[in-house]
Design a protein around this motif. Structure first.
Motif, mmCIF file in Angstrom:
data_model
loop_
_atom_site.group_PDB
_atom_site.id
_atom_site.type_symbol
_atom_site.label_atom_id
_atom_site.label_comp_id
_atom_site.label_asym_id
_atom_site.label_seq_id
_atom_site.Cartn_x
_atom_site.Cartn_y
_atom_site.Cartn_z
ATOM 1 N N PHE A 64 9.662 6.363 -7.128
ATOM 2 C CA PHE A 64 8.933 5.861 -8.287
ATOM 3 C C PHE A 64 8.001 6.939 -8.809
ATOM 4 O O PHE A 64 7.125 7.419 -8.096
ATOM 5 N N GLY A 65 8.193 7.316 -10.071
ATOM 6 C CA GLY A 65 7.298 8.248 -10.724
ATOM 7 C C GLY A 65 6.517 7.555 -11.821
ATOM 8 O O GLY A 65 6.591 6.332 -11.979
ATOM 9 N N PRO A 66 5.759 8.313 -12.603
ATOM 10 C CA PRO A 66 4.946 7.719 -13.684
ATOM 11 C C PRO A 66 5.767 6.884 -14.669
ATOM 12 O O PRO A 66 5.326 5.822 -15.106
ATOM 13 N N SER A 67 6.952 7.338 -15.044
ATOM 14 C CA SER A 67 7.753 6.588 -16.022
ATOM 15 C C SER A 67 8.238 5.265 -15.443
ATOM 16 O O SER A 67 8.250 4.239 -16.138
ATOM 17 N N GLU A 68 8.614 5.262 -14.163
ATOM 18 C CA GLU A 68 9.060 4.016 -13.523
ATOM 19 C C GLU A 68 7.907 3.028 -13.392
ATOM 20 O O GLU A 68 8.075 1.823 -13.651
ATOM 21 N N PHE A 69 6.728 3.528 -13.016
ATOM 22 C CA PHE A 69 5.578 2.631 -12.901
ATOM 23 C C PHE A 69 5.170 2.083 -14.271
ATOM 24 O O PHE A 69 4.756 0.935 -14.387
ATOM 25 N N THR A 97 0.823 -1.213 0.000
ATOM 26 C CA THR A 97 0.000 0.000 0.000
ATOM 27 C C THR A 97 0.857 1.264 0.000
ATOM 28 O O THR A 97 0.368 2.341 -0.333
ATOM 29 N N GLN A 98 2.128 1.132 0.392
ATOM 30 C CA GLN A 98 3.035 2.264 0.416
ATOM 31 C C GLN A 98 4.283 1.927 -0.406
ATOM 32 O O GLN A 98 4.727 0.783 -0.435
ATOM 33 N N ILE A 99 4.840 2.926 -1.076
ATOM 34 C CA ILE A 99 6.116 2.733 -1.761
ATOM 35 C C ILE A 99 7.210 2.585 -0.703
ATOM 36 O O ILE A 99 7.276 3.386 0.236
ATOM 37 N N PRO A 100 8.049 1.552 -0.791
ATOM 38 C CA PRO A 100 9.093 1.351 0.218
ATOM 39 C C PRO A 100 9.972 2.583 0.398
ATOM 40 O O PRO A 100 10.257 3.311 -0.556
ATOM 41 N N PRO A 121 14.581 -1.252 -9.784
ATOM 42 C CA PRO A 121 13.289 -1.710 -9.252
ATOM 43 C C PRO A 121 12.168 -1.830 -10.285
ATOM 44 O O PRO A 121 11.094 -2.305 -9.948
ATOM 45 N N THR A 122 12.419 -1.392 -11.528
ATOM 46 C CA THR A 122 11.405 -1.618 -12.557
ATOM 47 C C THR A 122 11.496 -3.037 -13.122
ATOM 48 O O THR A 122 10.637 -3.441 -13.909
ATOM 49 N N CYS A 123 12.533 -3.773 -12.728
ATOM 50 C CA CYS A 123 12.725 -5.158 -13.187
ATOM 51 C C CYS A 123 12.317 -6.133 -12.096
ATOM 52 O O CYS A 123 12.492 -5.877 -10.897
ATOM 53 N N LEU A 124 11.783 -7.275 -12.490
ATOM 54 C CA LEU A 124 11.372 -8.299 -11.541
ATOM 55 C C LEU A 124 12.567 -9.160 -11.137
ATOM 56 O O LEU A 124 13.350 -9.584 -11.982
ATOM 57 N N HIS A 125 12.676 -9.419 -9.860
ATOM 58 C CA HIS A 125 13.712 -10.322 -9.355
ATOM 59 C C HIS A 125 13.136 -11.702 -9.081
ATOM 60 O O HIS A 125 13.692 -12.709 -9.499
ATOM 61 N N SER A 126 11.984 -11.740 -8.393
ATOM 62 C CA SER A 126 11.379 -13.018 -8.023
ATOM 63 C C SER A 126 9.868 -12.873 -7.956
ATOM 64 O O SER A 126 9.343 -11.764 -7.836
ATOM 65 N N VAL A 127 9.189 -14.016 -8.000
ATOM 66 C CA VAL A 127 7.738 -14.071 -7.845
ATOM 67 C C VAL A 127 7.429 -14.944 -6.633
ATOM 68 O O VAL A 127 7.987 -16.035 -6.485
ATOM 69 N N LEU A 128 6.562 -14.466 -5.755
ATOM 70 C CA LEU A 128 6.228 -15.158 -4.507
ATOM 71 C C LEU A 128 4.848 -15.811 -4.579
ATOM 72 O O LEU A 128 4.075 -15.576 -5.503
ATOM 73 N N ASP A 129 4.565 -16.623 -3.568
ATOM 74 C CA ASP A 129 3.224 -17.190 -3.322
ATOM 75 C C ASP A 129 2.712 -18.021 -4.494
ATOM 76 O O ASP A 129 1.813 -17.617 -5.228
ATOM 77 N N TRP A 130 3.233 -19.218 -4.619
ATOM 78 C CA TRP A 130 2.893 -20.102 -5.726
ATOM 79 C C TRP A 130 1.844 -21.143 -5.358
ATOM 80 O O TRP A 130 1.538 -22.033 -6.155
ATOM 81 N N GLU A 131 1.271 -21.051 -4.154
ATOM 82 C CA GLU A 131 0.414 -22.150 -3.693
ATOM 83 C C GLU A 131 -0.867 -22.321 -4.496
ATOM 84 O O GLU A 131 -1.493 -23.379 -4.445
ATOM 85 N N MET A 132 -1.288 -21.302 -5.248
ATOM 86 C CA MET A 132 -2.495 -21.441 -6.063
ATOM 87 C C MET A 132 -2.185 -21.680 -7.535
ATOM 88 O O MET A 132 -3.087 -21.717 -8.371
ATOM 89 N N ALA A 133 -0.901 -21.833 -7.859
ATOM 90 C CA ALA A 133 -0.504 -22.048 -9.247
ATOM 91 C C ALA A 133 -1.087 -23.353 -9.778
ATOM 92 O O ALA A 133 -1.171 -24.352 -9.070
ATOM 93 N N THR A 134 -1.490 -23.332 -11.054
ATOM 94 C CA THR A 134 -2.115 -24.509 -11.652
ATOM 95 C C THR A 134 -2.081 -24.360 -13.174
ATOM 96 O O THR A 134 -1.424 -23.474 -13.702
#
Length: 204
Positions: free
Chosen positions: A78-83, A70-73, A175-188
């Motif tokens: 982060f501005g509009p271009s980064e988002f 809910t908050q930027i760390p 920070p505009t690049c993904l490092h990892s993806v979490l919470d895979w328990e619902m993956a199918t």
């Protein structure tokens, strides 16, 4: 990393995290991990047996990065271009998951895709009917439309099922690049448009 939020015990040491969880959950994690590794050499962790107390544990890599909630760390600007760039990279990440190979990897065995869309629509409509406190004509109209417009042929893909910003770890250097993806328990394995809809819901 799968099911980390229901871990019984977690130990952090150096670059790895050791998690003890119920064996039934770890069996599901093991199938998922094996399929991802076979499909595109994606490594999330390893399920091993502890010889001392016969507990089943999950060893995962510890990663550092930013998570948007809910908050930027603090310290992250982060501005509009980064988002905008992050949004494009996030969609690319979702597409990469949807293009994973299913048959030879074993990912196809993760679920029973037949009738999934119908189960979701009828199931959530029923839950809404049981829980509603007042009439919502537009929602009723939407539910009725969905029930009469099921697709005849649906594509199959590996889907995350909970792909959103607070389940993405952003790289520290960019920070505009993904490092990892979490919470895979619902993956199918299901219709990838269902995954896109779930992601779009949180984007809105």
């Amino acid at each position: 990393f799968p099911s980390h939020d229901i871990a019984q015990t977690a130990l952090l040491s150096g670059s790895h995290v050791l998690v003890e969880k119920p064996s039934t959950l770890l069996m599901e994690d093991s199938r998922l991990l094996g399929g991802l590794a076979n499909s595109k050499n994606l490594k999330l962790g390893t399920v091993v047996q502890n010889r001392l107390n016969r507990a089943t544990i999950f060893v995962m890599e510890y990663v550092e990065g930013y998570i948007l909630r809910t908050q930027i760390p603090e310290g992250l600007h982060f501005g509009p271009s980064e988002f905008s760039q992050l949004s494009k990279n996030a969609v690319d990440g979702l597409l990469e998951l949807h293009h994973l190979e299913l048959q030879h990897s074993g990912l196809i065995d993760l679920g029973k895709p037949e009738g999934y869309t119908q189960r979701q629509v009828f199931g959530w409509t029923e839950r809404y009917q049981r829980a509603k406190t007042h009439e919502l004509p537009e929602l009723e109209k939407t539910a009725s439309w969905l029930q009469s417009h099921f697709p005849k042929d649906e594509p199959l893909a590996f889907i995350h099922n909970d792909y959103k910003y607070d389940n993405l770890v952003l790289a520290q250097k960019d920070p505009t690049c993904l490092h990892s993806v979490l919470d895979w328990e619902m993956a199918t394995v299901r219709n990838p448009l269902m995954d896109l809809g779930t992601t779009y819901r949180d984007w809105e």
